[in-house]
Design a protein around this motif. Structure first.
Motif, short mmCIF file in Angstrom:
data_model
loop_
_atom_site.label_atom_id
_atom_site.label_comp_id
_atom_site.label_asym_id
_atom_site.label_seq_id
_atom_site.Cartn_x
_atom_site.Cartn_y
_atom_site.Cartn_z
N ARG A 267 0.84 -1.20 0.00
CA ARG A 267 0.00 0.00 0.00
C ARG A 267 0.88 1.25 0.00
O ARG A 267 0.58 2.22 -0.70
CB ARG A 267 -0.94 -0.01 1.21
N ASP A 268 1.95 1.22 0.80
CA ASP A 268 2.87 2.36 0.82
C ASP A 268 3.55 2.56 -0.53
O ASP A 268 3.93 3.68 -0.89
CB ASP A 268 3.94 2.14 1.90
N TRP A 269 3.72 1.46 -1.27
CA TRP A 269 4.38 1.51 -2.59
C TRP A 269 3.72 2.54 -3.50
O TRP A 269 4.39 3.19 -4.31
CB TRP A 269 4.31 0.12 -3.20
N LEU A 270 2.42 2.72 -3.34
CA LEU A 270 1.68 3.64 -4.20
C LEU A 270 1.92 5.11 -3.82
O LEU A 270 1.40 6.01 -4.48
CB LEU A 270 0.19 3.32 -4.16
N ARG B 200 11.48 6.31 -3.24
CA ARG B 200 11.23 6.28 -1.81
C ARG B 200 9.73 6.18 -1.54
O ARG B 200 8.92 6.87 -2.16
CB ARG B 200 11.80 7.54 -1.15
N PHE B 201 9.39 5.31 -0.59
CA PHE B 201 7.98 5.16 -0.23
C PHE B 201 7.87 4.85 1.26
O PHE B 201 8.87 4.58 1.93
CB PHE B 201 7.30 4.06 -1.07
N ASN C 176 11.67 3.55 2.94
CA ASN C 176 11.96 2.37 2.13
C ASN C 176 12.09 2.73 0.65
O ASN C 176 11.59 3.78 0.22
CB ASN C 176 10.85 1.33 2.30
N GLY C 177 12.70 1.84 -0.11
CA GLY C 177 12.78 2.12 -1.54
C GLY C 177 13.81 1.31 -2.26
O GLY C 177 14.27 0.26 -1.80
#
Length: 534
Positions: free
Chosen positions: A332-335, A447-448, A454-455
């Motif tokens: 979810r954070d990836w988006l 970066r996410f 993270n990234g």
């Protein structure tokens, strides 16, 4: 400024080859593909050489080493048999570990030192007036004792500077950009030195921009992937980035897969002879965590069979794998990912291109898929704003301590910047870690998550341009194809974390710090600031 390359004469003595002949010639170590005119809307020239040395006139030191200096024709003579045609050995067979299935090392053979970089590291090139540090490296630092042979690729080449770095006994195979103004088609050999050019078909402005080194030692291979050309200025007066990993040899050959298979394909794409590529099955790639990303011109024959393996398409393949390895919360954070992209040459960007790049770098097929994963009510109109493009300012170019010789390697055409469609609000200032120096690196920071902790990181030869990464053409995005102009090569480092340590931004990968040539607190261009326009 774009290079205006003239079309070769039609009566050139070195024949134009069709793709059907290409693989055969690779096995023989002689490749030559002509270039012809095509659309130039994807042309992005990365560097201007500080010194161009025609390979038709090698250094005197090279000529003194051999009584034979000639261009080998690309096509075999009539009635010649491939199995009998071996005018020279480009790279001799690799010597595996003592006691291997292939051959045993001589009792007097020197043993290479313990692997210095067994899991891979990132380093920066060292400026000529910079103190030696653990995060910087020179070309001499990369060359260990007992080097048997090396495969090197470059856009621009200065043999007078390069050759003294290597022992006279070291065989060198150099893949070089083809410039019809100074180069001749075919394979070139002078003693220990062999130069080849990759395939260029139906292109007016072909660019071979990859920078890779494979150094062959008795018991290991050193892999080096960088943004630096093989000339002095790139290693002493410009900020470049380098990935290094030492790979041990196996006792027995092993079928290639993963990184090793991708590397073998990349070398074939660059016209490295099959006898050299075939030696990779004796290399242990099991500790390689980086992912290889390459580009090959879409008009090239090989690209027609591997079109989904290059440029934006290949980047999407890699990031899909990264996304699938994440936890549901991280997916979810990836988006929320933001991309900070730096290159030394600026392309003809548009908001549409930034959106296409953003979605490809997320591993998504369309904005609709993005909205579906995030929220049906989410607007995608701001996707291009999630891509920050770093570039030096005009002021930074003027005050850089190495003057015009460094400044000419930073490229941004005024016609691009002042084009009505260029997204000027995407530009950000970068501050070099080493004051008053210019950066030639090509880097993407993705970066996410909370605080962008993270990234992943890309580093290599790709500038942030459509010519390097490719641009989409066709109907709907799902059916459009990626069209690429350049040969490029780099690595994606997955599983990166961005930390704040002792008041400084730090990047960690594989348990090690990743040095960057710039500080990470980028700022938007001011109202009156201009980029360093060439």
């Amino acid at each position: 400024m774009s290079h205006n390359l003239d079309k070769p004469n039609s009566d050139d003595e070195f024949a134009e080859l069709q793709f059907s002949q290409f693989d055969t010639l690779l096995d023989e170590g002689a490749v030559c593909i002509s270039d012809t005119e095509s659309d130039d809307d994807v042309l992005i020239v990365g560097e201007t050489p500080a010194k161009l040395l025609p390979i038709s006139a090698p250094p005197q030191s090279t000529l003194a080493q051999t009584s034979h200096c000639s261009f080998q024709p690309a096509l075999p003579p009539p009635n010649s048999a491939t199995s009998q045609r071996s005018p020279h050995t480009i790279l001799p067979q690799l010597s595996p570990r003592p006691g291997s299935a292939r051959t045993s090392a001589s009792p007097t053979q020197a043993v290479s030192p313990v692997l210095q970089y067994p899991t891979g590291v990132v380093r920066l090139t060292r400026y000529q007036d910079q103190p030696i540090t653990s995060t910087t490296v020179s070309l001499s630092d990369l060359i260990q004792p007992n080097l048997q042979k090396a495969i090197l690729s470059t856009f621009v080449l200065d043999l007078d500077w390069l050759l003294p770095h290597f022992a006279d006994t070291t065989k060198l195979l150099i893949v070089k950009h083809y410039d019809p103004r100074i180069d001749r088609r075919g394979i070139y050999q002078a003693g220990r030195l062999t130069i080849v050019h990759p395939e260029f078909a139906d292109q007016r402005f072909p660019i071979m921009h990859s920078k890779i080194m494979l150094m062959f030692y008795p018991r290991h291979i050193r892999l080096v992937i960088s943004s630096a050309n093989l000339l002095s200025i790139d290693w002493t007066a410009l900020g470049n980035i380098v990935f290094i990993q030492d790979l041990p040899l196996l006792d027995e050959p092993r079928e290639l897969y993963g990184f090793g298979l991708t590397l073998a394909q990349a070398l074939r794409d660059l016209s490295v002879p099959e006898q050299a590529v075939g030696q990779l099955d004796m290399v242990d790639f099991s500790k390689v965590k980086a992912q290889l990303v390459t580009s090959v011109p879409s008009m090239a024959g090989r690209s027609k069979f591997h079109a989904d393996a290059y440029g934006l398409a290949r980047l999407a393949q890699v990031t899909i794998g990264i996304r699938k390895s994440l936890s549901p919360e991280q997916q979810r954070d990836w988006l929320t990912t933001h991309h900070c992209c730096y290159g030394s040459s600026m392309g003809k960007l548009t908001p549409e291109y930034l959106s296409d790049f953003y979605l490809s770098a997320l591993g998504l097929d369309s904005a609709q898929e993005f909205r579906h994963l995030l929220s049906p009510a989410t607007s995608t109109g701001s996707l291009s704003q999630r891509v920050h493009v770093g570039f030096h300012t005009q002021t930074q170019g003027k005050v850089n301590k190495f003057g015009s010789s460094a400044r000419q390697s930073i490229k941004f055409q005024s016609s691009y910047y002042f084009d009505n469609h260029f997204p000027q609000d995407c530009l950000y200032k970068v501050e070099p870690v080493y004051k008053d120096c210019l950066i030639h690196s090509k880097i993407i920071l993705a970066r996410f998550g909370e605080m962008g902790r993270n990234g992943w990181i890309y580093l290599g030869s790709h500038n942030f341009t459509p010519g390097a990464w490719g641009h989409l053409r066709g109907g709907s995005r799902a059916t459009r194809k990626v069209y690429v102009n350049n040969y490029e090569l780099g690595v994606v480092l997955p599983g990166v974390t961005f930390e704040r340590i002792f008041g400084r931004d730090s990047v960690l990968w594989n348990g090690l710090a990743v040095p960057l040539p710039f500080k990470m607190d980028w700022e938007p261009y001011g109202r009156d600031e201009l980029p360093l326009i060439s």
